[in-house]
Write a protein that holds these residues in place. Structure first.
Motif, PDB file in Angstrom:
ATOM      1  N   GLY A  28      36.925  77.669  40.090  1.00 55.16           N
ATOM      2  CA  GLY A  28      38.334  77.332  40.108  1.00 55.16           C
ATOM      3  C   GLY A  28      38.908  77.378  41.504  1.00 55.16           C
ATOM      4  N   VAL A  29      39.450  78.529  41.874  1.00 55.26           N
ATOM      5  CA  VAL A  29      40.183  78.634  43.138  1.00 55.26           C
ATOM      6  C   VAL A  29      39.284  78.398  44.354  1.00 55.26           C
ATOM      7  CG1 VAL A  29      39.927  81.149  43.330  1.00 55.26           C
ATOM      8  CG2 VAL A  29      41.863  80.029  44.410  1.00 55.26           C
ATOM      9  N   TRP A  30      38.011  78.776  44.287  1.00 52.32           N
ATOM     10  CA  TRP A  30      37.140  78.613  45.455  1.00 52.32           C
ATOM     11  C   TRP A  30      36.699  77.173  45.646  1.00 52.32           C
ATOM     12  CZ3 TRP A  30      37.154  81.735  49.326  1.00 52.32           C
ATOM     13  CH2 TRP A  30      36.171  81.640  50.321  1.00 52.32           C
ATOM     14  N   GLY A  31      36.656  76.385  44.583  1.00 56.45           N
ATOM     15  CA  GLY A  31      36.428  74.956  44.724  1.00 56.45           C
ATOM     16  C   GLY A  31      35.013  74.464  44.517  1.00 56.45           C
ATOM     17  N   LEU A  32      34.151  75.276  43.880  1.00 59.49           N
ATOM     18  CA  LEU A  32      32.815  74.801  43.540  1.00 59.49           C
ATOM     19  C   LEU A  32      32.825  74.086  42.190  1.00 59.49           C
ATOM     20  CD1 LEU A  32      30.647  77.869  44.684  1.00 59.49           C
ATOM     21  CD2 LEU A  32      31.209  75.790  45.974  1.00 59.49           C
ATOM     22  N   THR A  33      31.733  73.417  41.873  1.00 60.88           N
ATOM     23  CA  THR A  33      31.620  72.644  40.634  1.00 60.88           C
ATOM     24  C   THR A  33      30.526  73.233  39.760  1.00 60.88           C
ATOM     25  OG1 THR A  33      32.323  70.602  41.726  1.00 60.88           O
ATOM     26  CG2 THR A  33      31.093  70.367  39.668  1.00 60.88           C
ATOM     27  N   THR A  34      30.838  73.544  38.516  1.00 59.10           N
ATOM     28  CA  THR A  34      29.838  74.066  37.591  1.00 59.10           C
ATOM     29  C   THR A  34      28.878  72.944  37.194  1.00 59.10           C
ATOM     30  OG1 THR A  34      31.419  75.687  36.724  1.00 59.10           O
ATOM     31  CG2 THR A  34      29.442  75.264  35.408  1.00 59.10           C
ATOM     32  N   VAL A  35      27.598  73.136  37.488  1.00 58.75           N
ATOM     33  CA  VAL A  35      26.565  72.157  37.136  1.00 58.75           C
ATOM     34  C   VAL A  35      26.089  72.394  35.713  1.00 58.75           C
ATOM     35  CG1 VAL A  35      24.246  71.327  37.689  1.00 58.75           C
ATOM     36  CG2 VAL A  35      25.851  71.885  39.526  1.00 58.75           C
ATOM     37  N   THR A  36      25.786  73.655  35.401  1.00 63.21           N
ATOM     38  CA  THR A  36      25.393  74.038  34.051  1.00 63.21           C
ATOM     39  C   THR A  36      25.737  75.500  33.844  1.00 63.21           C
ATOM     40  OG1 THR A  36      23.566  74.093  32.456  1.00 63.21           O
ATOM     41  CG2 THR A  36      23.024  74.629  34.726  1.00 63.21           C
ATOM     42  N   GLU A  37      26.029  75.858  32.602  1.00 65.87           N
ATOM     43  CA  GLU A  37      26.432  77.239  32.286  1.00 65.87           C
ATOM     44  C   GLU A  37      26.019  77.539  30.862  1.00 65.87           C
ATOM     45  OE1 GLU A  37      28.499  80.577  30.845  1.00 65.87           O
ATOM     46  OE2 GLU A  37      29.336  78.637  30.316  1.00 65.87           O
ATOM     47  N   ASP A  38      25.270  78.652  30.690  1.00 66.52           N
ATOM     48  CA  ASP A  38      24.800  78.997  29.356  1.00 66.52           C
ATOM     49  C   ASP A  38      24.356  80.449  29.322  1.00 66.52           C
ATOM     50  OD1 ASP A  38      23.974  78.402  26.627  1.00 66.52           O
ATOM     51  OD2 ASP A  38      21.929  78.562  27.375  1.00 66.52           O
ATOM     52  N   SER A  39      24.824  81.186  28.309  1.00 61.07           N
ATOM     53  CA  SER A  39      24.345  82.541  28.016  1.00 61.07           C
ATOM     54  C   SER A  39      24.387  83.467  29.235  1.00 61.07           C
ATOM     55  CB  SER A  39      22.922  82.492  27.457  1.00 61.07           C
ATOM     56  OG  SER A  39      22.876  81.697  26.299  1.00 61.07           O
ATOM     57  N   GLY A  40      25.513  83.480  29.923  1.00 57.91           N
ATOM     58  CA  GLY A  40      25.687  84.427  31.009  1.00 57.91           C
ATOM     59  C   GLY A  40      24.996  84.072  32.298  1.00 57.91           C
ATOM     60  N   ILE A  41      24.693  82.804  32.512  1.00 58.31           N
ATOM     61  CA  ILE A  41      24.154  82.364  33.789  1.00 58.31           C
ATOM     62  C   ILE A  41      24.742  80.993  34.104  1.00 58.31           C
ATOM     63  CG2 ILE A  41      22.069  81.303  32.824  1.00 58.31           C
ATOM     64  CD1 ILE A  41      20.610  82.457  35.351  1.00 58.31           C
ATOM     65  N   ARG A  56      24.415  80.830  42.290  1.00 58.66           N
ATOM     66  CA  ARG A  56      24.080  81.113  40.901  1.00 58.66           C
ATOM     67  C   ARG A  56      24.719  82.441  40.526  1.00 58.66           C
ATOM     68  NH1 ARG A  56      18.450  83.407  38.856  1.00 58.66           N
ATOM     69  NH2 ARG A  56      19.615  85.303  39.355  1.00 58.66           N
ATOM     70  N   LEU A  57      25.411  82.468  39.396  1.00 55.82           N
ATOM     71  CA  LEU A  57      26.002  83.699  38.875  1.00 55.82           C
ATOM     72  C   LEU A  57      25.219  84.145  37.647  1.00 55.82           C
ATOM     73  CD1 LEU A  57      29.821  82.828  39.012  1.00 55.82           C
ATOM     74  CD2 LEU A  57      28.478  84.068  40.720  1.00 55.82           C
ATOM     75  N   ARG A  58      24.948  85.448  37.554  1.00 57.13           N
ATOM     76  CA  ARG A  58      24.243  86.014  36.396  1.00 57.13           C
ATOM     77  C   ARG A  58      25.000  87.224  35.888  1.00 57.13           C
ATOM     78  NH1 ARG A  58      20.680  90.236  35.719  1.00 57.13           N
ATOM     79  NH2 ARG A  58      20.580  90.630  37.972  1.00 57.13           N
ATOM     80  N   ARG A  59      25.253  87.262  34.579  1.00 58.75           N
ATOM     81  CA  ARG A  59      25.936  88.404  33.983  1.00 58.75           C
ATOM     82  C   ARG A  59      25.021  89.634  34.063  1.00 58.75           C
ATOM     83  NH1 ARG A  59      29.787  88.029  29.969  1.00 58.75           N
ATOM     84  NH2 ARG A  59      28.986  85.967  29.371  1.00 58.75           N
ATOM     85  N   ALA A  60      25.563  90.745  34.578  1.00 61.41           N
ATOM     86  CA  ALA A  60      24.775  91.973  34.719  1.00 61.41           C
ATOM     87  C   ALA A  60      25.708  93.181  34.704  1.00 61.41           C
ATOM     88  CB  ALA A  60      23.969  91.943  36.011  1.00 61.41           C
ATOM     89  N   GLN A  61      25.160  94.357  34.446  1.00 59.90           N
ATOM     90  CA  GLN A  61      25.980  95.573  34.436  1.00 59.90           C
ATOM     91  C   GLN A  61      26.377  95.983  35.845  1.00 59.90           C
ATOM     92  OE1 GLN A  61      23.835  98.552  32.192  1.00 59.90           O
ATOM     93  NE2 GLN A  61      24.643  97.782  30.251  1.00 59.90           N
TER      94      GLN A  61
END
Length: 312
Positions: A28-41, A56-61
């Protein structure tokens, strides 16, 4: 320089505790484009870059730097580098083979001297990208990454010996000694820098904007959205690039920059800049003063569970 097998920085992969907030920020605010998103990655691209993704973002503790990825020219260079690292007793995470991420490719992973995971790949499909237009304040591409190391010169020596990085410039001061090395794998002043820190962690990730106007417009957008500005706007002396640093929702430092210096590698000689001089940290004099509070923001949280590598 003739033995250099790396070509450029591809992407930086982050583990994040509050995944949805981070995805909203970067896409959003940073201006990147989501290529693919699924199950916390999720994989996010820069509109002006042929790379399939730059973050790449990965959901983690726990938040941490998962991976830094560099490109190679071809599969043969990937194999050559893997064999070289094995012969130099660098621990591989994986042997060269197919990469199952957007764009695919051929590559492998290994640990650096601070225990970070590094990837090198080739034959990655390019993404359909476009020219960023005037006044369009979104990142053109990934510019560089800066890594915190508890032993600055050991880490510098490791990257020089094993991956053929070259030193461009150093920041130092009479009271603290050397605090940052700017390292290159091309004529770009730095694709990576190494900062002296209390622990192994990510210092910051930097994104190239189209020009000065777009850099300022982007900086203003992030400020208006209420995200914490650490330092800037200004222009560094080492690299001669502009800078504005912000914190993402979980305290990783991210930078908008532009006009990073391109060097004549045959004639370049590294400088040692005294960063206690205000004109070294900011030639323009427009940024807030560099101080201990600003510096500590980029120490980040320690990366836990990293592999402990043997000495150089």
């Amino acid at each position: 320089m003739n033995g250099r097998l790396l070509t450029h920085l591809r992407h930086v992969d982050l583990a994040v505790p509050d995944y949805e907030k981070q995805l909203d920020f970067y896409a959003g605010v940073w201006g990147l484009t989501t290529v693919t998103e699924d199950s916390g990655i999720s994989f996010l691209a820069a509109e002006g870059s042929p790379e399939n993704y730059v973050i790449r973002l990965r959901r983690a503790q726990e938040k941490r730097l998962d991976l830094v990825s560099f490109g190679a020219a071809n599969a043969a260079d990937v194999d050559t580098l893997a064999e070289r690292l094995l012969a130099q007793d660098v621990q591989l995470v994986s042997r060269p083979g197919h990469i199952d991420t957007p764009g695919g490719g051929y590559g492998f992973r290994f640990f650096d001297v601070d225990g970070r995971t590094v990837e090198v790949s080739a034959d990655v499909e390019t993404r359909q990208h476009r020219r960023i237009e005037e006044k369009e304040a979104v990142p053109v591409r990934l510019s560089h990454v800066v890594l915190n190391s508890p032993d600055l010169n050991r880490t510098r020596a490791w990257y020089e010996r094993h991956l053929d990085f070259a030193l461009s410039d150093t920041l130092s001061s009479p009271h603290m000694g050397e605090v940052m090395h700017f390292m290159r794998i091309s004529n770009q002043h730095h694709s990576m820098a190494i900062a002296q820190g209390p622990h192994t962690s990510l210092h910051h990730v930097s994104f190239e904007m189209r020009g000065l106007d777009e850099y300022m417009r982007g900086s203003g957008r992030v400020m208006r959205a209420g995200f914490k500005k650490i330092w800037g706007p200004g222009r560094h002396m080492a690299g001669d690039n502009t800078f504005t640093y912000f914190l993402d929702p979980h305290g990783n430092t991210v930078e908008y920059t532009t006009e990073l210096e391109e060097l004549d590698e045959d004639t370049w000689h590294p400088h040692v800049y005294d960063f206690s001089k205000p004109e070294v940290t900011d030639q323009w004099g427009t940024a807030n003063a560099m101080n201990e509070i600003v510096a500590k923001e980029s120490f980040n949280d320690p990366d836990r569970g990293v592999f402990v590598a043997p000495p150089v």
